[in-house]
Design a protein around this motif. Structure first.
Motif, PDB file in Angstrom:
ATOM      1  N   ILE A  49       0.863  -1.176   0.000  1.00  6.63           N
ATOM      2  CA  ILE A  49       0.000   0.000   0.000  1.00  6.63           C
ATOM      3  C   ILE A  49       0.901   1.227   0.000  1.00  6.63           C
ATOM      4  CG2 ILE A  49      -1.747   1.319   1.262  1.00  6.63           C
ATOM      5  CD1 ILE A  49      -1.330  -2.410   1.901  1.00  6.63           C
ATOM      6  N   ARG A  50       0.708   2.117  -0.974  1.00  5.93           N
ATOM      7  CA  ARG A  50       1.588   3.277  -1.100  1.00  5.93           C
ATOM      8  C   ARG A  50       0.774   4.521  -1.399  1.00  5.93           C
ATOM      9  NH1 ARG A  50       5.093   5.768  -4.979  1.00  5.93           N
ATOM     10  NH2 ARG A  50       4.099   4.647  -6.684  1.00  5.93           N
ATOM     11  N   LEU A  51       1.118   5.597  -0.724  1.00  2.00           N
ATOM     12  CA  LEU A  51       0.517   6.896  -1.019  1.00  2.00           C
ATOM     13  C   LEU A  51       1.397   7.564  -2.076  1.00  2.00           C
ATOM     14  CD1 LEU A  51      -0.512   8.177   2.532  1.00  2.00           C
ATOM     15  CD2 LEU A  51      -1.622   6.535   1.022  1.00  2.00           C
ATOM     16  N   LEU A  52       0.864   7.705  -3.279  1.00  2.00           N
ATOM     17  CA  LEU A  52       1.652   8.221  -4.390  1.00  2.00           C
ATOM     18  C   LEU A  52       2.162   9.630  -4.086  1.00  2.00           C
ATOM     19  CD1 LEU A  52      -0.471   7.016  -7.446  1.00  2.00           C
ATOM     20  CD2 LEU A  52       1.561   5.961  -6.454  1.00  2.00           C
ATOM     21  N   ALA A  53       3.369   9.905  -4.576  1.00  2.00           N
ATOM     22  CA  ALA A  53       4.020  11.213  -4.413  1.00  2.00           C
ATOM     23  C   ALA A  53       4.211  11.558  -2.938  1.00  2.00           C
ATOM     24  CB  ALA A  53       3.232  12.302  -5.131  1.00  2.00           C
TER      25      ALA A  53
END
Length: 882
Positions: A49-53
């Motif tokens: 799970i990654r929060l973009l930017a």
């Protein structure tokens, strides 16, 4: 006083910043949720799970749960990815002191209805179901579960694809007939960059620097695709797509062992921090090759005539030498088995890596790779052993988007070096000559002192061993060695613009070929080791393309119109149009009608070949063959005019090679019925013009009283003292091919599916202007193919899987160069069994390839891929940087 004021001001500033930071820290929220399989509800432990930017990210636990805390308030794009599933991006707003719940259901990459491809429209993602061309895919699971000796063995199950295993670690993929041992009609890409051997012009396939563990999927555009991809996308495009570090982060280790003394070790580590990502992968593989049964024979009736009477003898050869004669030739040094010529080894040494930057409106990638391989490669003259063959590349890609305008640019350098590669038939000739010399060194000479092989060798195996052991193998290997140190530069710029429902795609490509190889020696100087020393054979390709794509009638009708213009150093400009209409009856059913024109330019080798002392040559200037016309003393005339004055007649004129062209019409249907049945049917009608032949002997010299003359009318000479004899390439007239591919997938349950396909192809009509010279025109592929694959998961044991694949290839006639024979029927059944121990990140797999041990090769001269058993263990963990 001033210092005190500055100190006080600094203290106040520090307190202000600290207070602001504290307030910001206090104004924080969190995200929590779960990640599961959409069909089964199974928790996807280890999902990323990654929060973009941003710098924030997490991994799902053993129950598929995740949590991101201490997040500053604001708007986020949350990307969820998991190996073998399509990445999901969700928009989330984080409020102070609040927790957002985000439960994600992920779709397997094997879901046909929603499967996304990028090759059909050159870079744009779209549903496979709606693609304007025929496209086949090998998903992540299919790659992982193949029982073949190489990952690309999964291509054997694809509808409409002709698949050939040339050894433990080398394969060939093509489609729609007119094959040779030297496949240059299928353009090959890796992540959209050109993956072609610069000198030979062959696709890299499994020899490319990208390790098996880093392949995410493979897309195969079946049929002509030159309108977007340019030269040599004549039979289609193979695009190998690797894993990026954002969707496939983590560390993986794969160990595989099996029969043929196989060991195969793969390593991969990929990770990301914020917008920056990286990956490095490697592979070390070694095995013993399967044997083909080839025997290379040689006549000493004219020892200076290298290659004069060379014959390839195997089970499929017509009119083979009698067993008794062959045994005598093996005993007296006139014939050698491939096991005497080759160490019969297969190996791969690969390392590849890249740096990535990913932001909402800009992406960048820099990648490089190196591979050193040993394995068999097809040749119209015999068999080439790529021994320590090196391929390396460097690539940079940039892309971005501003409003409705997106752009892409890339540049690639590819280089190769042949190492200790050699052609087995060449080595056999040097072996025969050295065997005779070695016999002479033992004192076996005739009355004139010339070496001979004594007659008693047939009853004395020890005498053979004595002669054989005294041979100078270092000299043989040096003489047979081929050199190839060539380079290719490829660059592309593409723009894509959406305007009022119309998508416009335009691009420009530039390719520069700089070959340097011993099989490209000089016409003007046959003794030249490197053709580049004799004349310039570099080549440049420049092309531009434009595609318009629009939907009508409430998006039910999709119309695609494309055209491309290409200019090559040696040939007239080529124009490649494409028209496609796709009509969707329902969201999951459509009918497609299309027209494509494609072309193939002769590769450097076909233009500038120089082998066997000049007996085999390329056709860059054209040749004229005269029947008879010898001088009164029986010697061939020195010029064309002289030959005609001496009563000779022109048998045939072989013009300089020109690009071959195909115009293909297709009608296809794709549809899903009741979420259970998936149909994919296509029929095609293709008209070929000027297609390029395999290498054939067009003039037999004195033996056949037919002599070749060059463009200036001079008699062709070679170092073998066989004037006028010539093996070369040429353009046939025309051919009409009709065929069809029928595919059916039945989803028995969410975890069980059955794929079947049937293909047929027919040479309906042809024009062969050289038939009177005994030069055939054949399809060189089976006229029918039958394939089926049963796949299942979670049957007897949860997280288990199996795949059972079978294919039946009826026998067919194959003629290309020195290969001439009929292959028997080949039926192959493969089985894969596996288990995923997800909490521990482990996967165990057993593969059984060719269970019933069919003994027919895929193509003449290739190793017979006998029963092969392997065991694989893969261990994967999450990334360390997030």
């Amino acid at each position: 006083m001033g210092n005190a004021l500055r100190l006080a001001a600094s203290a106040l500033l520090f307190l202000f910043v600290f207070a602001s930071f504290s307030a910001t820290s206090y104004a924080q929220g969190s995200i929590k949720g779960s990640v599961v399989d959409e069909k089964t509800g199974e928790a996807l432990a280890g999902a990323t799970i990654r929060l973009l930017a941003s710098k924030y990210g997490a991994k799902a636990d053993a129950n598929g749960k995740f949590a991101l805390s201490n997040l500053p308030e604001g708007f986020y794009k949350v990307q969820v990815s998991y190996v073998g599933y399509k990445a999901v991006v969700k928009n989330v707003i984080v409020q102070p002191n609040e927790t957002v719940t985000l439960d994600v259901k992920m779709q397997s990459m094997e879901t046909y209805v929603n499967e996304v491809v990028v090759t059909a429209s050159k870079g744009r993602q779209e549903k496979k179901l709606e693609a304007p061309i025929t496209i086949e895919t090998i998903g992540f699971d299919a790659l992982k579960q193949t029982a073949s000796t190489s990952a690309l063995g999964a291509a054997a199950k694809l509808k409409g694809v002709d698949f050939v295993e040339r050894g433990v670690n080398t394969v060939d993929i093509t489609s729609r007939g007119l094959n040779t041992q030297f496949n240059t009609r299928m353009l090959t890409l890796v992540d959209g960059r050109l993956a072609t051997l610069p000198g030979l012009g062959l696709p890299q396939f499994t020899l490319a620097p990208n390790p098996t563990l880093d392949i995410a999927s493979v897309e195969v555009a079946v049929g002509p695709a030159a309108a977007l991809y340019g030269p040599n996308a004549h039979a289609g495009v193979v695009n190998i797509i690797t894993k990026d570090p954002f969707s496939f982060s983590g560390a993986e280790v794969q160990v595989r062992g099996g029969t043929q003394s196989l060991y195969d070790i793969g390593l991969r580590y990929a990770d990301h921090v914020g917008s920056f990502g990286w990956k490095v992968t490697g592979q070390l593989m070694s095995a013993k090759q399967f044997e083909s049964g080839n025997v290379f024979t040689y006549s000493r009736s004219n020892p200076t005539a290298l290659g004069e009477n060379q014959t390839l003898v195997n089970r499929e050869s017509p009119n083979p030498i009698s067993r008794q004669d062959l045994e005598r030739m093996l005993l007296d040094g006139r014939a050698f088995r491939e096991t005497q010529l080759s160490a019969m080894e297969a190996s791969l040494r690969k390392i590849d890596g890249g740096l990535y930057y990913q932001a909402p409106s800009f992406n960048a990638k820099v990648a490089a790779g190196y591979a050193q391989s040993t394995g068999f490669v097809g040749s119209n003259f015999g068999v080439l052993e790529a021994n320590g063959y090196v391929i390396q590349y460097q690539n940079a890609q940039l892309s971005g988007q501003t409003g409705d305008l997106s752009w892409f640019a890339q540049v690639t350098r590819t280089a190769n070096e042949a190492g200790n590669s050699f052609q087995l038939h060449d080595k056999a000739e040097f072996m025969a000559a050295e065997f005779l010399r070695s016999s002479g060194r033992l004192g076996f000479v005739d009355a004139q002192g010339r070496p001979i092989v004594p007659a008693r060798i047939y009853s004395s195996p020890s005498l053979y061993d004595s002669i054989y052991s005294r041979m100078n193998f270092a000299a043989i290997n040096s003489a047979a060695r081929a050199t190839d140190k060539s380079q290719l530069y490829d660059s592309e710029i593409q723009l894509r613009y959406a305007w009022s429902g119309l998508e416009i795609v335009g691009g420009f490509q530039y390719r520069y070929y700089n070959p340097s190889a011993s099989f490209l020696s000089g016409f003007d100087n046959p003794a030249a080791v490197n053709f580049g020393a004799a004349r310039d054979i570099t080549a440049t390709e420049i092309g531009g393309y434009l595609q318009l794509d629009k939907r009508f009638f409430d998006n039910k009708l999709r119309a695609t119109l494309a055209a491309r213009y290409d200019k090559h150093t040696y040939y007239d400009p080529q124009f490649s149009p494409k028209v496609s209409l796709v009509y969707s009856f329902t969201p999951n059913q459509n009918l497609r009608l299309s027209f494509n024109r494609a072309f193939k330019v002769p590769v450097i080798l076909e233009n500038h070949l120089f082998l066997l002392g000049g007996l085999a040559r390329g056709n860059v200037n054209g040749w004229t063959v005269v029947q008879g016309g010898t001088q009164p003393n029986g010697a061939p005339s020195n010029t064309l005019n002289e030959a005609l004055q001496n009563g000779g007649t022109i048998q045939a004129r072989y013009n300089r090679l020109s690009p071959e062209q195909v115009n293909s019409f297709e009608l296809g249907y794709k549809g899903v019925i009741s979420d259970k049945l998936f149909f994919d049917v296509v029929g095609y009608y293709s008209i070929y013009k000027n297609f390029i032949s395999p290498a054939f002997e067009i003039a037999g010299g004195a033996a056949r009283n037919a002599f070749a003359y060059d463009k200036d009318g001079n008699l062709l000479r070679n170092t073998l003292n066989q004037p006028g004899r010539l093996v070369t390439y040429f353009n046939y007239g025309s051919a009409t091919i009709i065929g069809g591919d029928f595919g059916l997938t039945y989803f028995i349950s969410p975890d069980v599916s059955l794929e079947t396909s049937f293909s047929f192809i027919n040479l309906a009509d042809s024009e062969n202007p050289f038939e009177r010279q005994g030069i055939p025109l054949v399809l060189n592929v089976p006229t029918t193919k039958y394939k089926a694959t049963l796949s299942a998961r979670n049957q007897l044991v949860k997280n288990s899987f199996f795949a059972l694949h079978g294919r039946h290839i009826p026998g067919y006639l194959f003629r290309a160069g020195r290969w001439n024979g009929r292959l028997n029927d080949r039926t192959v059944v493969d089985l894969t069994l596996g288990y995923e121990w997800k909490p521990q990140g482990l996967t165990f797999q057993l593969g059984f390839n060719n269970i019933f041990d069919n003994k027919t090769p895929d193509v003449l001269g290739a190793p017979i891929m006998r029963r092969f058993i392997s065991a694989t263990v893969t261990y994967g963990i999450g990334g360390f940087a997030n």
